[in-house]
Design a protein around this motif. Structure first.
Motif, short mmCIF file in Angstrom:
data_model
loop_
_atom_site.label_atom_id
_atom_site.label_comp_id
_atom_site.label_asym_id
_atom_site.label_seq_id
_atom_site.Cartn_x
_atom_site.Cartn_y
_atom_site.Cartn_z
N GLU A 1 9.39 1.87 2.29
CA GLU A 1 10.36 1.61 1.60
C GLU A 1 9.33 0.02 1.18
OE1 GLU A 1 11.88 2.74 -0.64
OE2 GLU A 1 11.58 4.67 0.09
N TYR A 2 9.53 -0.43 0.25
CA TYR A 2 9.00 -1.92 -0.19
C TYR A 2 9.35 -3.38 0.28
CZ TYR A 2 7.64 0.13 -4.46
OH TYR A 2 7.21 1.20 -5.50
N ASP A 3 9.71 -3.46 1.96
CA ASP A 3 9.92 -4.13 2.73
C ASP A 3 9.31 -4.39 3.78
OD1 ASP A 3 10.91 -1.64 3.84
OD2 ASP A 3 12.42 -2.24 4.65
N SER A 4 8.44 -3.35 3.22
CA SER A 4 6.69 -3.16 4.27
C SER A 4 6.10 -3.83 2.94
CB SER A 4 5.97 -1.69 4.77
OG SER A 4 7.53 -1.16 5.75
N SER A 5 6.56 -4.32 2.23
CA SER A 5 4.45 -4.35 1.18
C SER A 5 4.03 -5.19 1.19
CB SER A 5 5.31 -4.08 -0.36
OG SER A 5 4.55 -3.95 -1.06
N THR A 6 3.17 -5.64 1.85
CA THR A 6 3.11 -6.97 2.40
C THR A 6 1.95 -7.57 0.62
OG1 THR A 6 2.01 -6.24 4.57
CG2 THR A 6 1.39 -8.49 3.86
N TYR A 7 1.32 -6.79 0.12
CA TYR A 7 0.68 -7.36 -1.05
C TYR A 7 2.20 -8.15 -2.04
CZ TYR A 7 -3.50 -5.86 -0.55
OH TYR A 7 -4.72 -5.49 0.42
N LEU A 8 2.80 -7.63 -1.85
CA LEU A 8 4.31 -8.72 -2.69
C LEU A 8 4.12 -10.63 -2.38
CD1 LEU A 8 7.07 -6.77 -2.93
CD2 LEU A 8 5.62 -7.60 -4.93
N HIS A 9 3.44 -10.43 -0.54
CA HIS A 9 3.18 -12.23 -0.88
C HIS A 9 1.66 -11.92 -1.01
CE1 HIS A 9 6.10 -12.03 3.20
NE2 HIS A 9 5.00 -11.64 3.51
N LEU A 10 1.22 -11.10 -1.82
CA LEU A 10 -0.36 -11.92 -2.31
C LEU A 10 0.09 -12.48 -4.52
CD1 LEU A 10 -2.99 -12.41 -2.98
CD2 LEU A 10 -3.15 -10.04 -3.35
N VAL A 11 1.29 -11.94 -3.78
CA VAL A 11 2.26 -12.59 -5.41
C VAL A 11 2.65 -13.86 -5.47
CG1 VAL A 11 3.95 -11.67 -6.84
CG2 VAL A 11 2.76 -9.66 -6.00
N PRO B 1 8.31 10.64 1.95
CA PRO B 1 8.12 10.50 1.11
C PRO B 1 7.60 9.37 0.26
CG PRO B 1 10.27 9.94 1.31
CD PRO B 1 9.22 10.33 2.84
N CYS B 2 6.35 9.51 -0.56
CA CYS B 2 4.97 8.22 0.07
C CYS B 2 5.15 7.72 -2.13
CB CYS B 2 3.81 8.79 -0.25
SG CYS B 2 3.44 9.81 1.53
N ARG B 3 4.09 6.65 -1.77
CA ARG B 3 4.27 6.57 -3.01
C ARG B 3 2.68 5.87 -3.20
NH1 ARG B 3 9.31 3.88 -2.01
NH2 ARG B 3 10.61 3.91 -3.31
N LEU B 4 1.89 6.23 -3.97
CA LEU B 4 0.19 5.99 -4.45
C LEU B 4 -0.24 5.38 -5.78
CD1 LEU B 4 -2.27 6.39 -2.96
CD2 LEU B 4 -2.59 8.07 -4.00
N PHE B 5 -0.48 3.94 -5.47
CA PHE B 5 -1.19 2.99 -7.36
C PHE B 5 -2.31 1.74 -6.89
CE2 PHE B 5 2.98 1.21 -4.67
CZ PHE B 5 2.72 0.28 -4.19
N GLN B 6 -2.78 1.81 -7.50
CA GLN B 6 -4.03 0.26 -7.42
C GLN B 6 -3.29 -0.71 -7.24
OE1 GLN B 6 -5.98 3.62 -8.22
NE2 GLN B 6 -6.78 1.51 -7.83
N ILE B 7 -4.23 -1.93 -6.12
CA ILE B 7 -3.03 -2.73 -6.09
C ILE B 7 -3.44 -3.82 -6.68
CG2 ILE B 7 -4.14 -4.79 -4.44
CD1 ILE B 7 -5.46 -2.24 -2.31
N LYS B 8 -4.66 -4.19 -7.43
CA LYS B 8 -4.53 -4.79 -8.52
C LYS B 8 -3.98 -4.79 -9.73
CE LYS B 8 -7.65 -7.90 -10.69
NZ LYS B 8 -7.28 -8.44 -11.69
N GLU B 9 -3.17 -3.53 -10.37
CA GLU B 9 -2.05 -3.43 -10.98
C GLU B 9 -1.32 -4.00 -10.58
OE1 GLU B 9 -0.47 0.18 -14.39
OE2 GLU B 9 -2.34 0.01 -13.06
N TYR B 10 -0.73 -3.10 -9.77
CA TYR B 10 0.38 -3.88 -8.59
C TYR B 10 0.91 -5.48 -8.94
CZ TYR B 10 4.07 -3.60 -4.89
OH TYR B 10 5.54 -4.30 -4.13
N VAL B 11 0.34 -5.88 -7.74
CA VAL B 11 -0.06 -7.62 -7.52
C VAL B 11 -0.19 -8.11 -9.20
CG1 VAL B 11 -1.26 -9.29 -7.38
CG2 VAL B 11 -1.18 -7.60 -5.56
N ASP B 12 -1.00 -8.11 -10.12
CA ASP B 12 -0.88 -8.45 -11.13
C ASP B 12 0.29 -8.70 -11.99
OD1 ASP B 12 -3.43 -9.18 -11.05
OD2 ASP B 12 -4.25 -8.12 -12.35
#
Length: 247
Positions: free
Chosen positions: A162-172, A216-227
């Motif tokens: 789940e999103y608690d593993s989403s380190t790319y939110l640290h980039l935000v 259960p999985c999610r797949l998406f583009q990193i740049k669109e997610y961060v932006d």
């Protein structure tokens, strides 16, 4: 709990949207997949089959001991284990895998251009972050693996997590903090509430959802997610702030 093979996992990955020549950053939970013939090695083989010879697989090989000083003291690029799941540790130990040199948030890579991709993590250009510490480079610096993946618009695969593993939110957070130096960086720093941000992305983002094995999985583009998340946090920053401990 179903029985998974290299072929069935690769088929599920392709159905989800993983394509040949993808650069793929993966957060993972091995136990979420079900019974896997051959263990973590089978999962990595399936990922390699899905991205093909021209693909690049990236995984966190983070060293998340309690506190920056303890992480720094314990860091050895060759021997410090990954603390973010069995698949990442198996991946780190593979002879073909290379690992970036960062005491806390290193990244492991395998595939096309892997060595070049991770080799500049000691450089210090780019965004400042709360995880930066001499003599290592910036966690989200211009030449860091995670920022390179963002710039290249790589894909992010959330494999049974789940999103608690989403380190790319640290980039935000990092981009926003660099734009807003008036925000607290000290004893009570603000952080993005990851589950809350994930609820917004699930509602509003461009993502594929489906199962790989039992996961259960999610797949998406990193740049669109961060932006997208950066724009949303800027629009309503107080809604996403939290002061709870984080990694």
């Amino acid at each position: 709990m179903s029985h998974q093979t290299r072929e069935s996992l690769a088929r599920d990955l392709r159905a989800l949207g993983v394509e040949p020549a993808d650069t793929l950053f993966i957060h993972s939970s091995f136990k979420s997949l079900g019974n896997v013939d051959g263990g973590a090695g089978t999962v990595v083989d399936a990922l390699r089959d899905a991205v093909g010879e021209e693909g690049l697989i990236l995984m966190p090989s983070f060293n998340l001991l309690d506190g920056r000083e303890l992480r720094a003291k314990s860091w050895n690029i060759e021997t410090t284990p990954s603390s973010v799941g069995w698949i990442t540790e198996y991946f780190r130990l593979m002879p073909e895998t290379v690992r970036s040199d960062h005491y806390s948030h290193s990244v492991a890579a395998l595939g096309r251009g892997a060595t070049e991709f991770i080799s500049e993590h000691l450089r210090r250009e780019g965004y400042d972050s709360v995880w930066d510490m001499d003599p290592w480079g910036k966690m989200f610096g211009t030449y860091s693996p995670m920022f390179k993946a963002y710039q290249l618009d790589a894909k992010l695969l959330m494999l049974g997590v789940e999103y608690d593993s989403s380190t790319y939110l640290h980039l935000v957070e990092t981009i926003y903090r660099n734009e807003r130096p008036d925000l607290l960086w000290g004893s009570v720093p603000w952080r993005i509430d990851r589950p809350l941000a994930g609820e917004f992305w699930d509602r509003s983002g461009n993502l594929e959802r489906g199962n790989v094995g039992d996961a259960p999985c999610r797949l998406f583009q990193i740049k669109e997610y961060v932006d997208t998340m950066l724009a949303e946090v800027k629009r309503e920053p107080s809604f996403y702030w939290t002061t709870r401990p984080d990694i």
